[in-house]
Scaffold this motif. Structure first.
Motif, PDB file in Angstrom:
ATOM      1  N   ALA A  42       0.807  -1.218   0.000  1.00  0.00           N
ATOM      2  CA  ALA A  42       0.000   0.000   0.000  1.00  0.00           C
ATOM      3  C   ALA A  42       0.842   1.270   0.000  1.00  0.00           C
ATOM      4  O   ALA A  42       0.336   2.355  -0.306  1.00  0.00           O
ATOM      5  CB  ALA A  42      -0.929  -0.006   1.218  1.00  0.00           C
ATOM      6  N   ILE A  43       2.120   1.160   0.345  1.00  0.00           N
ATOM      7  CA  ILE A  43       2.978   2.344   0.460  1.00  0.00           C
ATOM      8  C   ILE A  43       3.534   2.715  -0.916  1.00  0.00           C
ATOM      9  O   ILE A  43       4.115   1.864  -1.596  1.00  0.00           O
ATOM     10  CB  ILE A  43       4.137   2.064   1.442  1.00  0.00           C
ATOM     11  CG1 ILE A  43       3.586   1.719   2.834  1.00  0.00           C
ATOM     12  CG2 ILE A  43       5.067   3.274   1.526  1.00  0.00           C
ATOM     13  CD1 ILE A  43       4.652   1.277   3.819  1.00  0.00           C
ATOM     14  N   PRO A  44       3.370   3.956  -1.347  1.00  0.00           N
ATOM     15  CA  PRO A  44       3.933   4.379  -2.641  1.00  0.00           C
ATOM     16  C   PRO A  44       5.429   4.106  -2.700  1.00  0.00           C
ATOM     17  O   PRO A  44       6.155   4.312  -1.718  1.00  0.00           O
ATOM     18  CB  PRO A  44       3.636   5.879  -2.682  1.00  0.00           C
ATOM     19  CG  PRO A  44       2.442   6.054  -1.793  1.00  0.00           C
ATOM     20  CD  PRO A  44       2.604   5.034  -0.700  1.00  0.00           C
ATOM     21  N   PHE A 338      12.226   9.966   7.243  1.00  0.00           N
ATOM     22  CA  PHE A 338      11.158  10.678   7.948  1.00  0.00           C
ATOM     23  C   PHE A 338      10.403  11.648   7.051  1.00  0.00           C
ATOM     24  O   PHE A 338       9.217  11.913   7.261  1.00  0.00           O
ATOM     25  CB  PHE A 338      11.723  11.419   9.170  1.00  0.00           C
ATOM     26  CG  PHE A 338      12.520  12.636   8.840  1.00  0.00           C
ATOM     27  CD1 PHE A 338      11.921  13.875   8.717  1.00  0.00           C
ATOM     28  CD2 PHE A 338      13.897  12.557   8.637  1.00  0.00           C
ATOM     29  CE1 PHE A 338      12.661  15.001   8.411  1.00  0.00           C
ATOM     30  CE2 PHE A 338      14.642  13.672   8.320  1.00  0.00           C
ATOM     31  CZ  PHE A 338      14.023  14.905   8.202  1.00  0.00           C
ATOM     32  N   TYR A 339      11.058  12.181   6.013  1.00  0.00           N
ATOM     33  CA  TYR A 339      10.384  13.163   5.157  1.00  0.00           C
ATOM     34  C   TYR A 339       9.399  12.514   4.176  1.00  0.00           C
ATOM     35  O   TYR A 339       8.697  13.213   3.461  1.00  0.00           O
ATOM     36  CB  TYR A 339      11.404  14.037   4.410  1.00  0.00           C
ATOM     37  CG  TYR A 339      12.602  13.317   3.846  1.00  0.00           C
ATOM     38  CD1 TYR A 339      12.542  12.648   2.627  1.00  0.00           C
ATOM     39  CD2 TYR A 339      13.819  13.305   4.535  1.00  0.00           C
ATOM     40  CE1 TYR A 339      13.644  11.986   2.113  1.00  0.00           C
ATOM     41  CE2 TYR A 339      14.936  12.645   4.018  1.00  0.00           C
ATOM     42  CZ  TYR A 339      14.842  11.986   2.811  1.00  0.00           C
ATOM     43  OH  TYR A 339      15.931  11.335   2.299  1.00  0.00           O
ATOM     44  N   HIS A 340       9.326  11.185   4.159  1.00  0.00           N
ATOM     45  CA  HIS A 340       8.292  10.477   3.405  1.00  0.00           C
ATOM     46  C   HIS A 340       7.313   9.752   4.324  1.00  0.00           C
ATOM     47  O   HIS A 340       6.366   9.117   3.845  1.00  0.00           O
ATOM     48  CB  HIS A 340       8.909   9.438   2.464  1.00  0.00           C
ATOM     49  CG  HIS A 340       9.707  10.023   1.342  1.00  0.00           C
ATOM     50  ND1 HIS A 340       9.311  11.142   0.653  1.00  0.00           N
ATOM     51  CD2 HIS A 340      10.886   9.620   0.785  1.00  0.00           C
ATOM     52  CE1 HIS A 340      10.210  11.414  -0.295  1.00  0.00           C
ATOM     53  NE2 HIS A 340      11.182  10.521  -0.220  1.00  0.00           N
ATOM     54  N   ALA A 341       7.531   9.828   5.629  1.00  0.00           N
ATOM     55  CA  ALA A 341       6.788   8.980   6.565  1.00  0.00           C
ATOM     56  C   ALA A 341       5.320   9.378   6.684  1.00  0.00           C
ATOM     57  O   ALA A 341       4.455   8.522   6.907  1.00  0.00           O
ATOM     58  CB  ALA A 341       7.446   9.009   7.941  1.00  0.00           C
ATOM     59  N   GLU A 342       5.005  10.658   6.547  1.00  0.00           N
ATOM     60  CA  GLU A 342       3.602  11.078   6.642  1.00  0.00           C
ATOM     61  C   GLU A 342       2.791  10.496   5.487  1.00  0.00           C
ATOM     62  O   GLU A 342       1.667  10.013   5.686  1.00  0.00           O
ATOM     63  CB  GLU A 342       3.500  12.605   6.644  1.00  0.00           C
ATOM     64  CG  GLU A 342       2.070  13.143   6.691  1.00  0.00           C
ATOM     65  CD  GLU A 342       1.281  12.671   7.901  1.00  0.00           C
ATOM     66  OE1 GLU A 342       0.060  12.439   7.750  1.00  0.00           O
ATOM     67  OE2 GLU A 342       1.872  12.530   8.989  1.00  0.00           O
ATOM     68  N   GLU A 343       3.334  10.542   4.280  1.00  0.00           N
ATOM     69  CA  GLU A 343       2.626   9.960   3.130  1.00  0.00           C
ATOM     70  C   GLU A 343       2.454   8.457   3.321  1.00  0.00           C
ATOM     71  O   GLU A 343       1.389   7.896   3.013  1.00  0.00           O
ATOM     72  CB  GLU A 343       3.390  10.255   1.841  1.00  0.00           C
ATOM     73  CG  GLU A 343       2.674   9.767   0.593  1.00  0.00           C
ATOM     74  CD  GLU A 343       3.400  10.126  -0.689  1.00  0.00           C
ATOM     75  OE1 GLU A 343       2.915   9.735  -1.772  1.00  0.00           O
ATOM     76  OE2 GLU A 343       4.472  10.786  -0.619  1.00  0.00           O
TER      77      GLU A 343
END
Length: 402
Positions: A42-44, A338-343
């Protein structure tokens, strides 16, 4: 009627006699049945991309923050009024502690390989940042990796392993379960927040118990500690060298500028860093709704779901690099920067559904609530938190009210 059981990938559960689990507040809990493949699919794909340049820019930014705060602090001595100087030093210690925690988090990214695709760069940056904060980088990296591989597993997890009732009573010197006075809760919290991190590094406090191994022999500084394998020997030595170098520099600084200046400029912010690390880790893995599993019920997907995302506003998202707000996704894939963790978090929520946990309670209030409600775990296979304070479901033993 035949009974359907799952394969080993998913712990065996009889669909004809499904057990009912209750969290600390009496709400039904059902162990998740999705798989790690369901989550990762599910994760891009771009969420797994790591950039050394991007990550180094955050290190430079945080070091700039620390330098600016240090420069401002050098002017505090010129403030003529003592009360104003005291306030200024308190503010400096608090703010520098926040920045120091952010740098610790970036070293944490290095330990997971999320900082960049290059192991050498990860290890050099991580070793430098963690050593400056008196953290044995590789020693922590190794045990932290084992924590991620066994989160929520009662006999394999490596940090904040919950007590059972017997160990809880021993920790409180109780012969029978007794309601804990609020002042006692505050005392234990203060001990945890001030001494918890160095005690974990030095004696593996809150980690697994190793019968026959006590004291410094289970330390993160000891290559022969049971948390490590023989192949880890030189990594532990390199970590210890980092601590030795940091300690030498601290000693020389004290000799030149005095203990008082060292305490004001470094040691008090360092204590704040320790506080935030313990607070963050404790609240990520301790909550009245969270389960813990024995070997018969645990799998990786269930363990990673046994964490909670919280919210610390600007501090959490900007200074702490979202380590509080995106911890669930981090446990499913610790190499997501961390800079992709919210998405990634938004993506996995669709798969996790009701099993995704987020609590936006003020962090300090959450710390108090958790300390009052999460004393020990009970249950068969799937164990849930209970407490001695009459909050939620009573423990099996019952309690004596003071």
């Amino acid at each position: 009627m035949s009974t359907i059981t799952y394969t080993q990938r998913r712990p065996s559960v009889s669909l004809t006699s499904k057990p009912v689990y209750k969290d600390a507040f009496g709400r039904d809990f059902e162990p998740p049945e999705f798989t790690i493949k369901d989550i990762l699919d599910a994760i891009p794909k771009h969420c797994f991309d790591r950039s050394l340049t991007h990550s180094l820019a955050y290190v430079a930014r945080d070091l700039l923050y620390a330098s600016c705060l240090f420069g401002l602090a050098t002017q505090i001595h010129s403030i003529p009024y003592l009360p104003a100087r005291i306030v200024a030093w308190v503010l400096y210690g608090f703010c520098q502690g926040l920045v120091g925690t952010g740098l610790w988090v970036l070293a944490h990214e290095c330990g997971h390989g999320a900082f960049s695709p290059f192991k050498l760069a990860n290890d050099v940056v991580g070793w430098l940042l963690h050593s400056a904060l008196f953290v044995p980088y590789h020693s922590w990296r190794i045990t932290h990796s084992k924590h991620h591989k066994a989160t929520g597993h009662l006999t394999r997890d490596m940090v904040f392993v919950p007590r059972d009732l017997t160990r809880y009573k021993l920790s409180r010197n109780l012969t029978e379960l007794t309601e804990e006075a609020p002042i006692a809760t505050l005392y234990y919290l203060l001990i945890q927040q001030v001494f918890g991190w160095p005690a974990y590094l030095a004696y593996n406090v809150t980690g697994q118990k190793y019968p026959g191994v006590s004291g410094f022999r289970r330390s993160h500084f000891a290559p022969s500690a049971p948390m490590f394998d023989a192949k880890d020997f030189w990594d532990i030595i390199i970590s210890d060298v980092g601590i030795l170098v940091a300690g030498t520099l601290a000693y020389l600084g004290i000799q030149k500028w005095g203990w008082a200046n060292f305490a004001l400029y470094y040691f008090i912010p360092y204590l704040w860093v320790n506080h935030w690390l313990v607070c963050i880790t404790y609240l990520q893995h301790t909550d009245p709704t969270l389960p813990h599993y024995d070997a018969s019920e645990w799998n990786f997907a269930r363990g990673a779901a046994a964490t909670v995302d919280r919210d610390f506003g600007f501090i959490g998202r900007h200074l702490f690099h979202e380590i509080i707000e995106t911890h669930v996704a981090h446990h499913y894939s610790s190499r997501i920067p961390f800079y992709h963790a919210e998405e990634a978090t938004q993506a996995i929520r669709k798969v996790m559904g009701k099993h995704y946990r987020q609590d936006k309670t003020n962090l300090i209030l959450a710390l108090w609530k958790t300390a009052r409600t999460c004393h020990f775990v009970e249950g068969d296979g799937v164990k849930m938190y209970r407490n001695a304070n009459g909050i939620g479901i009573p423990p099996k033993e019952g309690r004596r009210v003071q």
